[in-house]
Design a protein around this motif. Structure first.
Motif, short mmCIF file in Angstrom:
data_model
loop_
_atom_site.label_atom_id
_atom_site.label_comp_id
_atom_site.label_asym_id
_atom_site.label_seq_id
_atom_site.Cartn_x
_atom_site.Cartn_y
_atom_site.Cartn_z
N LEU A 105 15.74 110.73 98.69
CA LEU A 105 15.09 111.94 98.97
C LEU A 105 15.33 112.38 100.56
O LEU A 105 15.35 111.45 101.61
N ASN A 106 15.17 113.81 100.98
CA ASN A 106 15.40 113.35 102.42
C ASN A 106 13.70 114.16 103.37
O ASN A 106 13.18 114.88 102.61
N PRO A 107 13.50 113.17 104.37
CA PRO A 107 12.14 112.99 104.65
C PRO A 107 11.86 114.39 105.61
O PRO A 107 10.53 114.20 106.04
N VAL A 108 13.13 115.25 105.91
CA VAL A 108 12.63 116.18 107.04
C VAL A 108 11.82 117.45 105.89
O VAL A 108 11.49 118.34 106.66
N PHE A 109 12.46 117.84 104.69
CA PHE A 109 12.19 119.15 103.54
C PHE A 109 11.05 118.45 102.49
O PHE A 109 11.10 117.28 102.17
N THR A 110 10.22 119.33 102.55
CA THR A 110 9.45 119.67 101.55
C THR A 110 9.65 118.88 99.82
O THR A 110 10.35 119.40 99.94
N ILE A 111 9.15 118.53 98.95
CA ILE A 111 9.86 118.63 97.62
C ILE A 111 9.88 120.00 97.10
O ILE A 111 11.26 119.82 96.38
N GLY A 112 9.40 120.16 96.60
CA GLY A 112 9.38 121.71 96.56
C GLY A 112 10.95 122.62 97.58
O GLY A 112 11.99 122.56 96.37
N LYS A 113 11.35 121.66 98.71
CA LYS A 113 12.76 123.30 99.45
C LYS A 113 13.62 122.25 98.58
O LYS A 113 14.39 123.41 98.17
N GLN A 114 13.38 120.89 98.33
CA GLN A 114 14.46 120.09 98.08
C GLN A 114 14.70 119.99 96.08
O GLN A 114 16.09 120.47 95.75
N PRO A 146 1.12 120.87 90.33
CA PRO A 146 2.62 120.65 91.58
C PRO A 146 2.28 121.72 92.23
O PRO A 146 3.17 121.94 93.20
N LYS A 147 1.68 122.80 92.62
CA LYS A 147 1.30 123.78 93.65
C LYS A 147 1.69 123.10 94.54
O LYS A 147 1.97 123.23 96.03
N GLN A 148 0.54 122.05 94.68
CA GLN A 148 0.64 120.99 95.89
C GLN A 148 1.09 119.89 96.44
O GLN A 148 2.29 120.17 97.83
N ARG A 149 1.93 119.67 95.13
CA ARG A 149 3.13 118.17 95.82
C ARG A 149 4.55 118.98 96.34
O ARG A 149 4.99 118.38 97.22
N LEU A 150 4.89 120.34 95.93
CA LEU A 150 6.16 120.86 96.18
C LEU A 150 5.53 121.28 97.77
O LEU A 150 6.75 120.92 98.90
N LYS A 151 4.26 121.00 97.93
CA LYS A 151 4.48 121.75 99.80
C LYS A 151 4.44 120.21 100.67
O LYS A 151 4.25 120.12 101.72
N GLN A 152 4.16 118.94 100.12
CA GLN A 152 4.61 117.75 100.64
C GLN A 152 5.27 117.01 100.62
O GLN A 152 6.55 117.42 100.27
N TYR A 153 5.72 116.25 101.77
CA TYR A 153 7.08 115.72 102.21
C TYR A 153 7.13 114.34 101.20
O TYR A 153 5.64 113.44 100.96
N GLY A 159 4.99 105.96 95.34
CA GLY A 159 6.20 105.54 94.72
C GLY A 159 6.18 106.25 93.53
O GLY A 159 7.38 106.68 92.95
N GLY A 160 5.53 105.86 92.69
CA GLY A 160 5.86 106.49 91.23
C GLY A 160 5.94 107.96 91.36
O GLY A 160 7.03 108.52 90.70
N MET A 161 5.71 108.83 91.87
CA MET A 161 5.15 110.52 92.80
C MET A 161 6.78 110.89 92.54
O MET A 161 7.40 111.53 93.20
N ARG A 162 7.18 109.61 93.91
CA ARG A 162 8.66 110.03 94.80
C ARG A 162 9.66 109.71 93.83
O ARG A 162 10.20 110.80 93.64
#
Ligand SMILES: Nc1ncnc2c1ncn2[C@@H]1O[C@H](COP(=O)(O)OP(=O)(O)O)[C@@H](O)[C@H]1O
Ligand SMILES: [Mg+2]
Length: 342
Positions: A105-114, A146-153, A159-162
């Motif tokens: 995963l790219n550390p500098v982008f949010t999950i949503g962006k990726q 999901p709405k909240q998670r997408l905004k997270q890095y 680990g499980g969520m990643r």
């Protein structure tokens, strides 16, 4: 038309290491049918990851090189593709889930962006629509809120969520083939079960083919249609899952099966039933690579390497398969020591 999505033929991949040139994958052949899940099983260091990185043509980014063989995806040879064509294939037709999601995963982008980038790579739609699709995917892989998670890095997730986020990215392109390299090894047993269940349902709902790499034969038993046993850069046995568990033919497969960890057992413990360990790449023995650890070893095994040969519906690389096979058949025909009339 061929029903095979992937055909790997005599693949040899090498690296320039500190102590010279090594071949962690040395003549590997197998195939995957459409909609099939195959598991590649073998101890750590068998060349499972190098095999998957070769299929994705990612070894070249790690100073490795495919030296020989063919990799056909839907009948087309991947070595003939340009880098750009390969990038397209990786972004849309074949996806890979890596063992350690933090590195992928790219550390500098949010999950949503990726996730939205992955969606937009293979489909033209508006950003808003892609974001909604991302929400849907994140929900599908079992991430709550999901709405909240997408905004997270990535570092803000467990680990499980990643790992789930990475699966969502891998699925964003709706791949025909998913390569999952030990996707659950770093996770605890409950999360592992949930992620395996998710992969199973995706195969059933989308008809996706899955190549699952694991060192845990118990995971393979639950997931695979067919199992490919790898050892020190070679395929030792290929069999339908049920056949392998009914009767492993290769001595290494037998050893792996006898070492199935108990449900409450420790994970990642060394194989109890096979003494010794996998050879280092610069110390691969002549003859059969498994010979130094094999309980059935003879002189011939030390001198000549057995080829992977067909035995009915399966393939085995062992000089003694016929004797061992007969002995096992005999054992099956003998109940409590009393031979059953045939
Ligand atoms: N980039 C690399 N450079 C040199 N050697 C490597 C590289 N990647 C893997 N290897 C070696 O190849 C062998 C097989 O590795 P790997 O495919 O990761 O095994 P597995 O996934 O089955 O545990 C190991 O001995 C490993 O050290
Ligand atoms: Mg690996």
């Amino acid at each position: 038309m061929s029903n095979k999505i992937l055909e790997v033929k005599n693949l040899v991949t090498g690296y320039q290491g500190k102590d010279g040139f090594m071949k962690p994958v040395d003549g590997v052949s197998f195939d995957i049918e459409k909609g099939e899940t195959i598991c590649i099983v073998g101890e750590s260091g068998s060349g499972k990851s190098v095999t998957s990185m070769s299929i994705m043509r990612l070894v070249e980014f790690e100073n490795g090189r495919i030296l020989d063989g063919q990799i056909l995806f839907c009948g087309e040879e991947l070595s003939k593709k340009s880098n750009e064509e390969m990038r397209q294939i990786r972004g849309s037709k074949i996806s890979m889930i890596f063992q350690e999601p933090l590195t992928a995963l790219n550390p500098v982008f949010t999950i949503g962006k990726q996730i939205t980038e992955a969606i937009l790579f293979h489909r033209s739609m508006g950003k808003k629509e892609a974001w909604l699709r991302a929400e849907e995917l994140v929900r599908l892989v079992g991430i709550s809120d999901p709405k909240q998670r997408l905004k997270q890095y990535p570092h803000e997730l467990s680990g499980g969520m990643r790992q789930r986020a990475m699966i969502a990215i891998a699925l964003a392109s709706e791949p025909d083939l998913l390569i999952a390299d030990e996707p659950t090894t770093a996770l605890d047993v409950t999360i592992e079960a949930q992620i395996l269940e998710l992969l199973r349902s995706l195969r059933e709902e989308r008809g996706m083919s899955i190549m699952l790499i694991t060192h845990d034969i118990g995971v393979a038993a639950e997931m695979a249609n067919r199992i490919i046993i790898m050892y020190a850069g070679k395929v030792m046995e290929v069999a339908e899952t049920k056949d392998l568990f009914d009767q492993p033919l290769h001595p290494y497969s037998k050893g792996l099966l006898e070492s199935v960890p108990r449900m409450d057992g420790e994970r990642g413990v060394p194989l109890k039933s096979i003494s010794g360990s996998i050879p280092r790449l610069n110390e691969v023995p002549p003859g059969c690579r498994f010979s130094p650890r094999c309980p059935f070893v003879t002189d011939k095994c030390h001198k000549q390497e057995p080829a992977l040969e067909k035995r009915g519906t399966r393939q085995v690389a062992c000089w003694h398969v016929d004797e061992l096979f007969e002995k096992d058949l005999l054992a099956i025909k003998t109940e409590g020591g009393v031979p059953i009339e045939s």
